[in-house]
Structures are given as structure tokens and as C-alpha cells.
Design a protein around this motif. Structure first.
Motif, PDB file in Angstrom:
ATOM      1  N   ILE A  36       0.814  -1.148  -0.180  1.00  0.00           N
ATOM      2  CA  ILE A  36      -0.118   0.010   0.001  1.00  0.00           C
ATOM      3  C   ILE A  36       1.197   1.224  -0.089  1.00  0.00           C
ATOM      4  O   ILE A  36       1.076   2.078  -1.035  1.00  0.00           O
ATOM      5  CB  ILE A  36      -0.929  -0.058   1.245  1.00  0.00           C
ATOM      6  CG1 ILE A  36      -1.863  -1.024   1.102  1.00  0.00           C
ATOM      7  CG2 ILE A  36      -1.604   1.546   1.167  1.00  0.00           C
ATOM      8  CD1 ILE A  36      -2.917  -1.330   2.298  1.00  0.00           C
ATOM      9  N   PHE A  37       1.490   1.518   1.125  1.00  0.00           N
ATOM     10  CA  PHE A  37       2.391   2.727   1.191  1.00  0.00           C
ATOM     11  C   PHE A  37       3.381   2.806   0.236  1.00  0.00           C
ATOM     12  O   PHE A  37       3.831   4.031   0.003  1.00  0.00           O
ATOM     13  CB  PHE A  37       2.719   2.951   2.627  1.00  0.00           C
ATOM     14  CG  PHE A  37       1.637   3.243   3.671  1.00  0.00           C
ATOM     15  CD1 PHE A  37       0.922   4.534   3.731  1.00  0.00           C
ATOM     16  CD2 PHE A  37       1.307   1.997   4.545  1.00  0.00           C
ATOM     17  CE1 PHE A  37      -0.068   4.409   4.639  1.00  0.00           C
ATOM     18  CE2 PHE A  37       0.000   2.207   5.427  1.00  0.00           C
ATOM     19  CZ  PHE A  37      -0.670   3.515   5.249  1.00  0.00           C
ATOM     20  N   ARG A  38       4.140   1.639  -0.080  1.00  0.00           N
ATOM     21  CA  ARG A  38       4.957   1.777  -1.208  1.00  0.00           C
ATOM     22  C   ARG A  38       4.718   1.101  -2.873  1.00  0.00           C
ATOM     23  O   ARG A  38       5.132   1.081  -3.439  1.00  0.00           O
ATOM     24  CB  ARG A  38       6.174   1.113  -0.763  1.00  0.00           C
ATOM     25  CG  ARG A  38       6.753   1.583   0.439  1.00  0.00           C
ATOM     26  CD  ARG A  38       8.332   0.816   0.497  1.00  0.00           C
ATOM     27  NE  ARG A  38       9.067   1.488   1.745  1.00  0.00           N
ATOM     28  CZ  ARG A  38      10.299   1.680   1.553  1.00  0.00           C
ATOM     29  NH1 ARG A  38      10.979   1.415   0.601  1.00  0.00           N
ATOM     30  NH2 ARG A  38      10.890   2.375   2.649  1.00  0.00           N
ATOM     31  N   GLY A  39       3.098   0.991  -2.739  1.00  0.00           N
ATOM     32  CA  GLY A  39       2.509   0.537  -3.789  1.00  0.00           C
ATOM     33  C   GLY A  39       2.031   1.693  -4.866  1.00  0.00           C
ATOM     34  O   GLY A  39       2.443   2.820  -4.505  1.00  0.00           O
ATOM     35  N   PRO A  40       0.951   1.378  -5.642  1.00  0.00           N
ATOM     36  CA  PRO A  40       0.788   2.456  -6.593  1.00  0.00           C
ATOM     37  C   PRO A  40      -0.152   3.472  -6.171  1.00  0.00           C
ATOM     38  O   PRO A  40      -1.621   3.508  -6.763  1.00  0.00           O
ATOM     39  CB  PRO A  40       0.256   1.544  -7.702  1.00  0.00           C
ATOM     40  CG  PRO A  40      -0.287   0.417  -7.208  1.00  0.00           C
ATOM     41  CD  PRO A  40       0.562  -0.055  -5.754  1.00  0.00           C
ATOM     42  N   VAL A  41      -0.200   4.307  -5.031  1.00  0.00           N
ATOM     43  CA  VAL A  41      -0.935   5.145  -4.494  1.00  0.00           C
ATOM     44  C   VAL A  41      -0.234   6.297  -4.164  1.00  0.00           C
ATOM     45  O   VAL A  41       0.964   6.286  -4.096  1.00  0.00           O
ATOM     46  CB  VAL A  41      -1.441   4.758  -3.131  1.00  0.00           C
ATOM     47  CG1 VAL A  41      -2.401   3.303  -3.211  1.00  0.00           C
ATOM     48  CG2 VAL A  41      -0.551   4.591  -1.982  1.00  0.00           C
ATOM     49  N   THR A  59       9.971  17.477   7.577  1.00  0.00           N
ATOM     50  CA  THR A  59      10.074  15.968   7.424  1.00  0.00           C
ATOM     51  C   THR A  59       8.482  15.273   7.604  1.00  0.00           C
ATOM     52  O   THR A  59       7.750  16.102   8.281  1.00  0.00           O
ATOM     53  CB  THR A  59      10.989  15.510   8.589  1.00  0.00           C
ATOM     54  OG1 THR A  59      10.609  16.216   9.970  1.00  0.00           O
ATOM     55  CG2 THR A  59      12.330  16.178   8.309  1.00  0.00           C
ATOM     56  N   ALA A  60       8.483  14.234   7.055  1.00  0.00           N
ATOM     57  CA  ALA A  60       7.135  13.541   7.237  1.00  0.00           C
ATOM     58  C   ALA A  60       7.339  12.201   7.102  1.00  0.00           C
ATOM     59  O   ALA A  60       8.549  11.564   7.050  1.00  0.00           O
ATOM     60  CB  ALA A  60       6.197  14.196   5.957  1.00  0.00           C
ATOM     61  N   TYR A  61       6.006  11.594   6.861  1.00  0.00           N
ATOM     62  CA  TYR A  61       6.324   9.998   6.680  1.00  0.00           C
ATOM     63  C   TYR A  61       5.222   9.610   5.491  1.00  0.00           C
ATOM     64  O   TYR A  61       4.125   9.909   5.602  1.00  0.00           O
ATOM     65  CB  TYR A  61       5.795   9.329   8.104  1.00  0.00           C
ATOM     66  CG  TYR A  61       6.761   9.404   9.221  1.00  0.00           C
ATOM     67  CD1 TYR A  61       7.834   8.225   9.089  1.00  0.00           C
ATOM     68  CD2 TYR A  61       6.812  10.380   9.903  1.00  0.00           C
ATOM     69  CE1 TYR A  61       8.754   8.202  10.302  1.00  0.00           C
ATOM     70  CE2 TYR A  61       7.836  10.166  10.998  1.00  0.00           C
ATOM     71  CZ  TYR A  61       8.713   9.193  11.130  1.00  0.00           C
ATOM     72  OH  TYR A  61       9.715   9.201  11.954  1.00  0.00           O
ATOM     73  N   ILE A  62       5.791   8.608   4.874  1.00  0.00           N
ATOM     74  CA  ILE A  62       5.014   7.721   4.108  1.00  0.00           C
ATOM     75  C   ILE A  62       4.755   6.496   4.713  1.00  0.00           C
ATOM     76  O   ILE A  62       5.828   5.551   4.527  1.00  0.00           O
ATOM     77  CB  ILE A  62       5.286   7.929   2.564  1.00  0.00           C
ATOM     78  CG1 ILE A  62       5.520   9.021   2.074  1.00  0.00           C
ATOM     79  CG2 ILE A  62       4.626   6.685   1.727  1.00  0.00           C
ATOM     80  CD1 ILE A  62       5.786   9.091   0.594  1.00  0.00           C
TER      81      ILE A  62
END
Length: 412
Positions: A36-41, A59-62
């Protein structure tokens, strides 16, 4: 399903039945980070006006991957993984700042504002001894750069080359609501953050749950901010992944269900000592007084009366999450309007008169469901399908849309 989901059996009910194990299983959590978070979104990482000048960064997060959002010397937005190529140290430690370059404090590897590796401290060694090998190529060891695009001042990034362009990912229905709410120059009035003892998906279900809004929240029901008896509906993106739930307060019908004998959330005879808390004005020509929009997987655009806000729910392990809030106004607000927006911001946030209950119920669900991973929730209000409706909000269709997106991405 993915091999990592072998411990959770998805029932034949599809997206109207959700096994409790998806909220607790550590293997599933790890698979979510990948698929999900490293997928096609596209993941929301901040506001473009938080970094107005070259060298500005935050700075942030995915998912649980740290990233840096910044403007390079040409004023272009870059999103880089916040991890030094040398030993994996965080390159930017501060929440926000301004820099001419990005330098890792551990061993002083230095990167430019595009993420290219500029220099390695003592890379040539000392007195011809030590240093990096002669064939070490700095051009091959920059910070990982992600695809980045903006819409309406919102910055999104993705790890995936397979993700469609951002506008296509959002779809026309979702773009229209973002344009409606954020179509004027915005200003940041403040931020909140809070930690919650529950899986990130429980909060995102709650965001999409228009059915609970005037049942759980006493303030909303008692003071007629949001009731199911108001005109409203659910709008969905083409695949059902994203949603907008909306209502119009002036259309409220007197409903017998809304009394203190039927609902715990209604308190007859309650009055506000300071009614100015909910004093406002018609913000939009459409008359919408409440609109909650979720962009898959974990981002929210909010309009509650004249309170405009953004939310981002960050996973912090299988059973914890962090909720980030951005409280917004418009640059052309009068002083009186700005003060009203700040007053109304007390409706939301960790201790908000509406939002505080949402910060509690997820933890209760986590505790109540943990020991029975094979048992399921029931998500059948309004049916079992995933289709938009303008016929009210006593439905869980947008939750089913979330789980459609989840199963689309987590299936092999």
C-alpha cells in the motif's frame, strides 16, 4: 490473498465482512507497508506553502518511512527518503527548517537539495591512507527520490512508477471537492498531533463512517451540527477507494429518533454558554455545512461549518497510530472570520468537542477484538455494495469502498 495473510481468513461476504486479524497481525502490517504505502498510491506529505522558498524543508512520513519534503534551488518540490546512503541515519532531524544542503550528522555525507551526493567527509582519506575506494561513484549514492505532484496546494508523493498521475488517481469527483474547499489561497492557523492506541485502519474506517457521526458525538447531535436527518449523501471515486460524506444543516428534519430516550448522544435542554462557538456564515454556494473527504489510504480533507482542516493518519506499528492535523483559514478572511475559524477549531483535534470521541473508540475496538482474529465486523448498513448515494448517510458504503481498495492492493 497475499501469503502473509494466511493467518486471516477473508469470508465470502467480501468487503461487508472484515476479519479482526487485519488490525493486529504484524505480518499484515509489514505487507501493508510494501503493497500500500510503497504501492501504486499517492500519499499526502504536506502543504506546498509550508515550504515557500528554496531550501525550505519539512520532514514527514509515508507509511512508516521517513521522508523530506523540500524546495530545491529552482523552487521545485522534491520528496526524498530521509535516510543517508552511507549507514541509514536520518539526514534531517528537525521537523522543519531551511538549508543550503542536506548533511548527515553521523559522518558528514553531504547532499544537494535534489538529493545528489555532493561530498563524503575524508573521502580521500588522510595522508593517502583510508578513504573510499577509487571506484566509488558519488553519482550512484544519492538520496532516494520519489515522484511528487501537487493538487490545490497539497503535496503528494509515491514510491511507485506504476501509480497513475495524481489527478487521475484522485478522479474528477474527488478533485472537485478539493477545489471547492481549497480553491482559495489558504493560510495555516495551527497544527495538532495525537497518538491513538489502535491500528491506523480503524481510524480510517471511522473517518468514512457517516453512520456513527450523530450517534457517538453528543455535541454534533445535540446542537444540530450533523444529523442523519439532514439532506446529504456519499460520493465515491470510480473504484470506490476515496469518498466524500456531506450534509446541509439547514435541511434538518425533525426526526423522532433524535431524542434523549432513543439516543445516548442527544441531551435535551442543553445550551451553549458561549453560542459564538458555532456562529458562522454560509461558506460555499452549495450550502454544504459538513464534508468529510478521505483520499486512500490515510488522508482527510475536512469542512465542519467554517472549520477547514486536513488530517493524516500515520501507522506506528500494528496497534498504534499518530494523527496529524492542519487547521486552515483563507488569506482573504476578515479578522472576524479568522477569529471564528479559530474558535471553531475547538470542535476538532485531540480534545475537540466532536473529535475527542474518535480518538477513544478505536482503542476500545482494538481491545475488544484482539483475541478473536478470525471473527469479523459487520459492514452492511446501506447494503453490501460499493456505490454512491444522495439518499442519506445511514450507510457504511464508504467503509466498504476502503476495504475494496485494501483488497485490490493486498491481493496477489
Amino acid at each position: 490473498m497475499s501469503e502473509t495473510q494466511h493467518a486471516v481468513r477473508w469470508p465470502d461476504g467480501g468487503v461487508s465482512r472484515v476479519p479482526y486479524g487485519v488490525y493486529t497481525d504484524p505480518d499484515i502490517y509489514e505487507e501493508e507497508q510494501r503493497r500500500i504505502f510503497r504501492g501504486p498510491v499517492w500519499s499526502f506529505v504536506g502543504l506546498s506553502h509550508e515550504i515557500p522558498e528554496p531550501g525550505d524543508y519539512r520532514t514527514a512520513y509515508i507509511g512508516d518511512t521517513p521522508v523530506i519534503v523540500l524546495r530545491n534551488l529552482e523552487g521545485e518540490i522534491r520528496v526524498l527518503v530521509n535516510r543517508c546512503s552511507h549507514r541509514g541515519n536520518l539526514v534531517c532531524i528537525a521537523k522543519a527548517g531551511k538549508a543550503e544542503n542536506l548533511t548527515c550528522v553521523y559522518h558528514n555525507w553531504r547532499y544537494d537539495l535534489d538529493g545528489n551526493l555532493d561530498s563524503v567527509a575524508f573521502g580521500k582519506g588522510i595522508g593517502r591512507a583510508g578513504g573510499m575506494p577509487a571506484d566509488f561513484d558519488t553519482a550512484k549514492h544519492g538520496l532516494e527520490r520519489l515522484r511528487a505532484e501537487t493538487w490545490g496546494g497539497l503535496v503528494f508523493a509515491t514510491f511507485s512508477e506504476d501509480a497513475p498521475p495524481l489527478g487521475e488517481f484522485l478522479g474528477a469527483e474527488m478533485r472537485a471537492n478539493i477545489d471547492r474547499v481549497l480553491g482559495r489561497e489558504i493560510v495555516l492557523l495551527g497544527t495538532y498531533n495525537q497518538f491513538m492506541p489502535n491500528n491506523w485502519k480503524l481510524y480510517m474506517e471511522n473517518v468514512r463512517d457517516s453512520y456513527h457521526a450523530s450517534i457517538l458525538h453528543m455535541f454534533q447531535a445535540t446542537f444540530r451540527i450533523n444529523r442523519l436527518s439532514m439532506k446529504g449523501g456519499i460520493r465515491l471515486s470510480d473504484r470506490g477507494w476515496h469518498h466524500v460524506s456531506y450534509s446541509v444543516a439547514e435541511t434538518d428534519r425533525e426526526e423522532q429518533q433524535y431524542n434523549s430516550k432513543r439516543l445516548l448522544s442527544v441531551k435535551d435542554g442543553y445550551l451553549l454558554a458561549d453560542p459564538s462557538l458555532v456562529d458562522g456564515w454560509r461558506e460555499f454556494d452549495c450550502g454544504t455545512t459538513l464534508a468529510i473527504q478521505s483520499i486512500y489510504p490515510n488522508f482527510v480533507v475536512q469542512q465542519i461549518y467554517n472549520s477547514i482542516a486536513l488530517r493524516l493518519c500515520l501507522p506506528k506499528g500494528p496497534e498504534e497510530c499518530e494523527l496529524m492535523w492542519w487547521i486552515l483559514g483563507y488569506a482573504d478572511d476578515s479578522d472576524e472570520e479568522r477569529e471564528a475559524r479559530i474558535r471553531q477549531s475547538n470542535l476538532v483535534g485531540p480534545g475537540g468537542l466532536i473529535s475527542m470521541e474518535d480518538g477513544v473508540v478505536g482503542g476500545w475496538v482494538q481491545r475488544g477484538s484482539k483475541r478473536d482474529p478470525e471473527k469479523t465486523t459487520i459492514v452492511e448498513m446501506g447494503g453490501r455494495d460499493v456505490a454512491p448515494t444522495d439518499e442519506g448517510r445511514a450507510t457504511e458504503v464508504s467503509i466498504r469502498g476502503f476495504w475494496r481498495g485494501y483488497r485490490d492492493l493486498m491481493s496477489v
